[in-house]
Structures are given as C-alpha cells and as structure tokens.
Scaffold this motif. Structure first.
Motif, PDB file in Angstrom:
ATOM      1  N   LEU A 105       0.861  -1.174   0.000  1.00 43.64           N
ATOM      2  CA  LEU A 105       0.000   0.000   0.000  1.00 43.64           C
ATOM      3  C   LEU A 105       0.897   1.223   0.000  1.00 43.64           C
ATOM      4  CD1 LEU A 105      -2.788   1.344   0.205  1.00 43.64           C
ATOM      5  CD2 LEU A 105      -2.561   1.192   2.702  1.00 43.64           C
ATOM      6  N   ALA A 106       0.833   2.013  -1.051  1.00 41.64           N
ATOM      7  CA  ALA A 106       1.684   3.205  -1.167  1.00 41.64           C
ATOM      8  C   ALA A 106       0.831   4.391  -1.584  1.00 41.64           C
ATOM      9  CB  ALA A 106       2.791   2.959  -2.183  1.00 41.64           C
ATOM     10  N   GLY A 107       1.280   5.582  -1.211  1.00 44.66           N
ATOM     11  CA  GLY A 107       0.547   6.782  -1.561  1.00 44.66           C
ATOM     12  C   GLY A 107       0.962   7.945  -0.697  1.00 44.66           C
ATOM     13  N   PRO A 108       0.236   9.033  -0.742  1.00 39.02           N
ATOM     14  CA  PRO A 108       0.532  10.179   0.111  1.00 39.02           C
ATOM     15  C   PRO A 108       0.597   9.752   1.570  1.00 39.02           C
ATOM     16  CG  PRO A 108      -1.101  10.772  -1.536  1.00 39.02           C
ATOM     17  CD  PRO A 108      -0.904   9.305  -1.653  1.00 39.02           C
ATOM     18  N   GLU A 109       1.502  10.357   2.317  1.00 35.56           N
ATOM     19  CA  GLU A 109       1.778   9.930   3.691  1.00 35.56           C
ATOM     20  C   GLU A 109       0.528   9.938   4.560  1.00 35.56           C
ATOM     21  OE1 GLU A 109       4.765  11.031   7.423  1.00 35.56           O
ATOM     22  OE2 GLU A 109       4.932  12.075   5.493  1.00 35.56           O
ATOM     23  N   ASN A 110      -0.302  10.960   4.424  1.00 38.26           N
ATOM     24  CA  ASN A 110      -1.477  11.043   5.290  1.00 38.26           C
ATOM     25  C   ASN A 110      -2.458   9.906   5.023  1.00 38.26           C
ATOM     26  OD1 ASN A 110      -2.019  12.223   2.736  1.00 38.26           O
ATOM     27  ND2 ASN A 110      -3.875  13.180   3.571  1.00 38.26           N
ATOM     28  N   ILE A 111      -2.589   9.511   3.746  1.00 37.12           N
ATOM     29  CA  ILE A 111      -3.493   8.411   3.397  1.00 37.12           C
ATOM     30  C   ILE A 111      -2.968   7.089   3.949  1.00 37.12           C
ATOM     31  CG2 ILE A 111      -4.477   7.089   1.496  1.00 37.12           C
ATOM     32  CD1 ILE A 111      -5.707   9.816   1.764  1.00 37.12           C
ATOM     33  N   VAL A 112      -1.678   6.807   3.717  1.00 39.29           N
ATOM     34  CA  VAL A 112      -1.085   5.541   4.155  1.00 39.29           C
ATOM     35  C   VAL A 112      -1.109   5.439   5.677  1.00 39.29           C
ATOM     36  CG1 VAL A 112       1.032   4.166   4.194  1.00 39.29           C
ATOM     37  CG2 VAL A 112       0.350   5.332   2.097  1.00 39.29           C
ATOM     38  N   THR A 113      -0.845   6.555   6.365  1.00 39.70           N
ATOM     39  CA  THR A 113      -0.839   6.541   7.826  1.00 39.70           C
ATOM     40  C   THR A 113      -2.218   6.199   8.371  1.00 39.70           C
ATOM     41  OG1 THR A 113       0.925   8.182   7.888  1.00 39.70           O
ATOM     42  CG2 THR A 113      -0.385   7.910   9.886  1.00 39.70           C
ATOM     43  N   GLU A 114      -3.257   6.743   7.750  1.00 40.39           N
ATOM     44  CA  GLU A 114      -4.608   6.515   8.250  1.00 40.39           C
ATOM     45  C   GLU A 114      -5.149   5.141   7.862  1.00 40.39           C
ATOM     46  OE1 GLU A 114      -9.123   8.405   7.858  1.00 40.39           O
ATOM     47  OE2 GLU A 114      -7.397   9.470   7.013  1.00 40.39           O
ATOM     48  N   VAL A 115      -4.913   4.736   6.619  1.00 42.32           N
ATOM     49  CA  VAL A 115      -5.534   3.523   6.092  1.00 42.32           C
ATOM     50  C   VAL A 115      -4.668   2.268   6.307  1.00 42.32           C
ATOM     51  CG1 VAL A 115      -6.414   2.425   3.998  1.00 42.32           C
ATOM     52  CG2 VAL A 115      -6.790   4.861   4.394  1.00 42.32           C
ATOM     53  N   GLY A 116      -3.350   2.449   6.333  1.00 43.60           N
ATOM     54  CA  GLY A 116      -2.433   1.313   6.391  1.00 43.60           C
ATOM     55  C   GLY A 116      -2.745   0.278   7.464  1.00 43.60           C
ATOM     56  N   PRO A 117      -2.881   0.675   8.735  1.00 42.23           N
ATOM     57  CA  PRO A 117      -3.146  -0.316   9.794  1.00 42.23           C
ATOM     58  C   PRO A 117      -4.440  -1.093   9.575  1.00 42.23           C
ATOM     59  CG  PRO A 117      -2.397   1.756  10.740  1.00 42.23           C
ATOM     60  CD  PRO A 117      -2.649   2.023   9.285  1.00 42.23           C
ATOM     61  N   ARG A 118      -5.498  -0.390   9.127  1.00 34.46           N
ATOM     62  CA  ARG A 118      -6.762  -1.076   8.886  1.00 34.46           C
ATOM     63  C   ARG A 118      -6.671  -2.014   7.678  1.00 34.46           C
ATOM     64  NH1 ARG A 118     -10.885   3.937   9.262  1.00 34.46           N
ATOM     65  NH2 ARG A 118      -8.989   5.102   8.754  1.00 34.46           N
ATOM     66  N   ALA A 119      -5.885  -1.613   6.681  1.00 38.18           N
ATOM     67  CA  ALA A 119      -5.682  -2.479   5.518  1.00 38.18           C
ATOM     68  C   ALA A 119      -4.963  -3.761   5.917  1.00 38.18           C
ATOM     69  CB  ALA A 119      -4.875  -1.740   4.451  1.00 38.18           C
ATOM     70  N   ALA A 120      -3.961  -3.622   6.793  1.00 41.56           N
ATOM     71  CA  ALA A 120      -3.199  -4.783   7.250  1.00 41.56           C
ATOM     72  C   ALA A 120      -4.104  -5.761   7.982  1.00 41.56           C
ATOM     73  CB  ALA A 120      -2.055  -4.338   8.148  1.00 41.56           C
ATOM     74  N   VAL A 121      -5.003  -5.248   8.837  1.00 40.42           N
ATOM     75  CA  VAL A 121      -5.934  -6.107   9.574  1.00 40.42           C
ATOM     76  C   VAL A 121      -6.876  -6.821   8.618  1.00 40.42           C
ATOM     77  CG1 VAL A 121      -7.865  -6.109  11.194  1.00 40.42           C
ATOM     78  CG2 VAL A 121      -5.830  -4.736  11.674  1.00 40.42           C
ATOM     79  N   CYS A 122      -7.393  -6.083   7.640  1.00 44.93           N
ATOM     80  CA  CYS A 122      -8.339  -6.665   6.684  1.00 44.93           C
ATOM     81  C   CYS A 122      -7.691  -7.762   5.850  1.00 44.93           C
ATOM     82  CB  CYS A 122      -8.887  -5.577   5.775  1.00 44.93           C
ATOM     83  SG  CYS A 122     -10.094  -6.174   4.563  1.00 44.93           S
ATOM     84  N   VAL A 123      -6.532  -7.479   5.281  1.00 43.61           N
ATOM     85  CA  VAL A 123      -5.838  -8.458   4.444  1.00 43.61           C
ATOM     86  C   VAL A 123      -5.364  -9.629   5.277  1.00 43.61           C
ATOM     87  CG1 VAL A 123      -3.873  -8.844   2.924  1.00 43.61           C
ATOM     88  CG2 VAL A 123      -5.183  -6.738   2.751  1.00 43.61           C
ATOM     89  N   GLY A 124      -4.907  -9.353   6.517  1.00 42.86           N
ATOM     90  CA  GLY A 124      -4.463 -10.439   7.394  1.00 42.86           C
ATOM     91  C   GLY A 124      -5.582 -11.397   7.697  1.00 42.86           C
ATOM     92  N   GLY A 125      -6.780 -10.871   7.994  1.00 47.21           N
ATOM     93  CA  GLY A 125      -7.933 -11.724   8.243  1.00 47.21           C
ATOM     94  C   GLY A 125      -8.318 -12.515   7.019  1.00 47.21           C
ATOM     95  N   LEU A 126      -8.199 -11.883   5.869  1.00 46.52           N
ATOM     96  CA  LEU A 126      -8.508 -12.548   4.608  1.00 46.52           C
ATOM     97  C   LEU A 126      -7.581 -13.736   4.385  1.00 46.52           C
ATOM     98  CD1 LEU A 126      -9.097 -10.818   1.228  1.00 46.52           C
ATOM     99  CD2 LEU A 126      -7.253 -12.437   1.416  1.00 46.52           C
ATOM    100  N   MET A 127      -6.280 -13.540   4.632  1.00 46.90           N
ATOM    101  CA  MET A 127      -5.307 -14.594   4.379  1.00 46.90           C
ATOM    102  C   MET A 127      -5.465 -15.749   5.358  1.00 46.90           C
ATOM    103  SD  MET A 127      -3.867 -13.359   1.792  1.00 46.90           S
ATOM    104  CE  MET A 127      -2.232 -13.892   1.377  1.00 46.90           C
ATOM    105  N   GLU A 128      -6.040 -15.490   6.563  1.00 48.47           N
ATOM    106  CA  GLU A 128      -6.140 -16.525   7.575  1.00 48.47           C
ATOM    107  C   GLU A 128      -7.467 -17.266   7.550  1.00 48.47           C
ATOM    108  OE1 GLU A 128      -5.360 -14.544  11.215  1.00 48.47           O
ATOM    109  OE2 GLU A 128      -3.292 -14.051  10.692  1.00 48.47           O
ATOM    110  N   SER A 129      -8.371 -16.895   6.647  1.00 48.81           N
ATOM    111  CA  SER A 129      -9.669 -17.563   6.588  1.00 48.81           C
ATOM    112  C   SER A 129      -9.497 -19.008   6.143  1.00 48.81           C
ATOM    113  CB  SER A 129     -10.581 -16.827   5.596  1.00 48.81           C
ATOM    114  OG  SER A 129     -11.794 -17.520   5.457  1.00 48.81           O
ATOM    115  N   LYS A 130      -9.923 -19.977   6.982  1.00 49.05           N
ATOM    116  CA  LYS A 130      -9.690 -21.395   6.676  1.00 49.05           C
ATOM    117  C   LYS A 130     -10.965 -22.235   6.798  1.00 49.05           C
ATOM    118  CE  LYS A 130      -4.918 -21.291   8.358  1.00 49.05           C
ATOM    119  NZ  LYS A 130      -3.966 -21.827   9.334  1.00 49.05           N
ATOM    120  N   ARG A 131     -12.086 -21.628   7.087  1.00 50.05           N
ATOM    121  CA  ARG A 131     -13.280 -22.405   7.391  1.00 50.05           C
ATOM    122  C   ARG A 131     -14.100 -22.769   6.163  1.00 50.05           C
ATOM    123  NH1 ARG A 131     -15.641 -19.458  12.859  1.00 50.05           N
ATOM    124  NH2 ARG A 131     -13.786 -19.765  14.150  1.00 50.05           N
ATOM    125  N   CYS A 132     -13.841 -22.138   5.042  1.00 45.98           N
ATOM    126  CA  CYS A 132     -14.675 -22.323   3.854  1.00 45.98           C
ATOM    127  C   CYS A 132     -14.032 -23.310   2.892  1.00 45.98           C
ATOM    128  CB  CYS A 132     -14.898 -20.990   3.147  1.00 45.98           C
ATOM    129  SG  CYS A 132     -15.563 -19.723   4.249  1.00 45.98           S
TER     130      CYS A 132
END
Length: 418
Positions: free
Chosen positions: A364-391
């Motif tokens: 995730l790259a872009g203007p500093e203010n965008i990455v600072t605000e969105v980066g942590p939430r993006a990491a949580v979302c993608v991390g949860g996506l990668m760990e989904s094993k029930r389906c």
C-alpha cells in the motif's frame, strides 16, 4: 538392583505386582513437540520394561492392559508412567513391545561392537552415542577419518557378526579389581547395586545397563552409512544395524523405483538427471524474473498513459472493471517497480502478490497522510482474509475477492473524501 529386562533381555511377557501407583506428570514427544501430560507413576516389584538409560530409549508395552507411555529410572527403581491408575498390590501381566525392544538391542550391541573395533583398529575412542529413531550415531574422538577406514571397519564388524560370537552379562561388585579393566564412561551418581558388564567374547568388555543380544549373529548385519563433522574436533559415525538395514534397503529401492519413473533414466543416472533439472529450473526462474520486471514496467506505463487514470491505481482479475492488481508470481521487487514507475506522491497504489488461497504479500503506497490513516486497517483486513480457513476452496476464493474489493472501495472512499 538388576531388573528382569536386564537378566533376560529376550523375555516378552512377565507377571509381577504393583508396589505403588501415585498421580504424576511426564513430558512426552508428539510429532516433534513436547507435551506435558498428567497420569500416574507406577512402581512394580520387577519389570521387563527397560527404563531409559545408557543412551538407550525406554521400552513400550502394557501393564495390566494399560499402555506404558514412559519408563524412567529413579535410583534402583523403574518408574512407569501410565494414563490410568492400578491398585497397590494388584497382580499384573506385562507385555513388551518386542519389535521396538529388539531394534534397540540390535543398535545398542552394534554400537558396542563398532566402538570396540574403531578403538582397536584406529585408536578412535567413543565419547558419546545416540540411538536415533531411524539411524544411530557414534561420536569419535578424532577430527577426521582417513579414506578407506570406514570401509575396513564395516568389513571387520560384519566379520565378527558372521563368527557367531557370544555376548554375555557379568555382574561385578564395585570394588572388584576387574572393574578397572573394562571400558566405561563412568557410573551415574545414583547408581546402586553391582556393576553390569557386557562382554563380547574376545572383543570387548563394557560397563552398561542396557539390553543386548546374546550373540553377535543376532545383529544380522551392520551398515556404516558414513561420517559427519561433529563438534569440537569430533567425528560422528552414522550406522544402522539388523532390521533397520532391511528397512533401509526396501525404502531406498522404493525411492529409486519412483525416481526412475519420474526421471525416465536408470538409477546410475539419477544424480545427473536431477542436476540438469535444477540448472534448467534456475535458467527458467531467471528468465521469469526478467519477464516479471518488464511486465511491471509495462503495467505502470499503461496506467500512466491513460487520460482518465485518476489518482488510484486499479487492476483486479476478479472484476471486469479493474479495482486492484494481484499476481501469484510477483514479489516485493515486482510491486516496488510498479509503485516507483507510477509514482505514489499523488497516487494511492494497492498491490498483492502470492497464491490466492495461501500466504502472500501486499503493498500500500501513496501520500503519507493516506497511508498513515488507512495502512493499519488495511493490514488487519488483508491479514484476516489470508487466515480464513473455514470455507471450501471455491467459497474461499470468492470471499477473498469480495474482501479485497471491499477494502479497495474503502480506500477509494477515504481518498476521495466520501
């Protein structure tokens, strides 16, 4: 005291009685991990189950139908760890896991024979040994062995096996002068009772508590697989004895047969065939990397040349309308090339690489203010996506696409101020 397993190493069943059975804990290895289990520590009047010691693992078996999970020595007594309690004074029948025991006897007596002849022939002293699950090792007090020595040693030990040399057990008092003449690495601090000597007639006399064959012919054969560099100027001799040699030959033939089918060559050409394949794979990987780098540049240029490109880089193979880019063959450098070529000072860029149903990476790259605000939430979302094993697999891929699309729409809304 000597246990019945030491007086008669070939006894497979035995009747005795329970002396005590109290709650306890023991650490057991399970698939390479050590688990602490609660159970009961059982002491018997006598036992045919050997307690771990002298470099030899403990025996397995049952006592009164209850599986014995571990056997350890505490001074003159053997403590059997079991999962369910037995009553004090109860008469019990012991059954030994004979296949495991006889295997240990073959490896242990084989070690004594190799140790004795390595010393007699080359002056190499044994400083320790390990009875492994598949193969065993003897640590020799030498930095290296000379060419031909291991072949000569293997020939000598197998000649002794063919000579049907008896192996006997002698018990000596600790103050007997004969004790000074036997091979030994010392007694444990809590040793009690007479000294037990394993005597290979005319070959070796060694102080040992373990179980052994009664004749070298019972070893069948010994194969010295080779040597490895040990620690502190030592050399590890790797060997197998008895039934392990037969299993090793059977397994080796199975592998050879499979490789012959896969490589379409004879066994003598397997190494050359694999070497050629590895070189070919390296060349292809190098070519693939070059193509990926060129593709990354073209992807970036294609985006930059669009008149209506906007300020969000978007390509996604799950959608007819692009919304992100995903490549299972890419890597960090691949993503960095795209980001650097596009330029992320004024553009938000979201990239993913890796297998769709396994682990991967995202950028995730872009203007500093965008990455600072969105980066942590993006990491949580993608991390949860990668760990989904029930389906199931198909459903998992669908969920992955939906979650990725949701994340990108979220990023778009944040960037556009909606």
């Amino acid at each position: 005291m000597a246990f019945q397993c030491q007086r008669d190493c070939y006894m497979q069943e035995f009747d005795t009685c329970v002396v005590s059975c109290v709650p306890g804990e023991s650490t057991l290895e399970n698939n390479g991990k050590k688990d602490k289990l609660k159970g009961f520590n059982l002491k018997l009047k006598d036992t045919i189950l050997f307690p771990e010691g002298g470099g030899q693992p403990d025996d397995h078996g049952t006592v009164g139908g209850v599986p014995v999970l571990r056997v350890l020595r505490q001074g003159p007594e053997a403590v059997h760890f079991i999962s369910s309690a037995l009553e004090e004074g109860q008469e019990v029948h012991i059954k030994l896991d004979w296949e495991r025991r006889f295997d240990h006897m073959q490896q242990h007596s084989g070690q004594h024979l190799i140790t004795a002849l390595a010393d007699a022939m080359f002056g190499y002293k044994t400083t320790s040994w390990d009875l492994g699950r598949q193969r065993s090792s003897i640590e020799l007090d030498t930095a290296a062995v000379k060419p031909g020595e291991m072949e000569a040693l293997e020939a000598a030990v197998n000649e002794k096996i063919r000579a049907h040399i008896p192996v006997t057990v002698n018990l000596l008092s600790i103050d007997d002068p004969a004790v000074e003449k036997v091979r030994s690495r010392g007694l444990p601090d809590d040793h009690a009772g007479p000294i037990r000597i394993i005597d290979i007639e005319g070959v070796d006399a060694n102080m040992c508590c373990g179980t052994h064959v009664s004749n070298l012919s019972h070893l069948q054969v010994i194969k010295i697989l080779g040597t490895e560099k040990g620690k502190k100027n030592k050399t590890n001799l790797i060997f197998i004895a008895g039934s392990r040699v037969l299993k090793y030959a059977e397994k080796s033939y199975g592998i050879e047969k499979s490789l012959t089918g896969l490589l379409k060559t004879g066994a003598d050409e397997h190494v050359d065939a694999v070497d050629k394949l590895q070189k070919t794979i390296k060349r292809l990987q190098k070519s693939n990397l070059i193509i990926l780098r060129e593709m990354a540049v073209l992807i970036a240029l294609n985006f930059k040349n669009k008149a209506d490109r906007g300020n969000f880089f978007s390509l996604h193979k799950f959608q007819s309308k692009p919304c992100s880019f995903h490549s299972k063959d890419g890597d960090n450098e691949f993503m960095n090339i795209i980001a650097n070529e596009i330029g992320f000072q004024d553009t938000v860029i979201f990239l993913t690489v890796g297998e769709e149903k396994g682990a991967g990476l995202f950028l995730l790259a872009g203007p500093e203010n965008i990455v600072t605000e969105v980066g942590p939430r993006a990491a949580v979302c993608v991390g949860g996506l990668m760990e989904s094993k029930r389906c199931s697999r198909d459903r998992e891929a669908t969920i992955q696409a939906i979650l990725t699309l949701a994340l990108l729409l979220f990023l778009l809304s944040v960037y556009s101020g909606e």
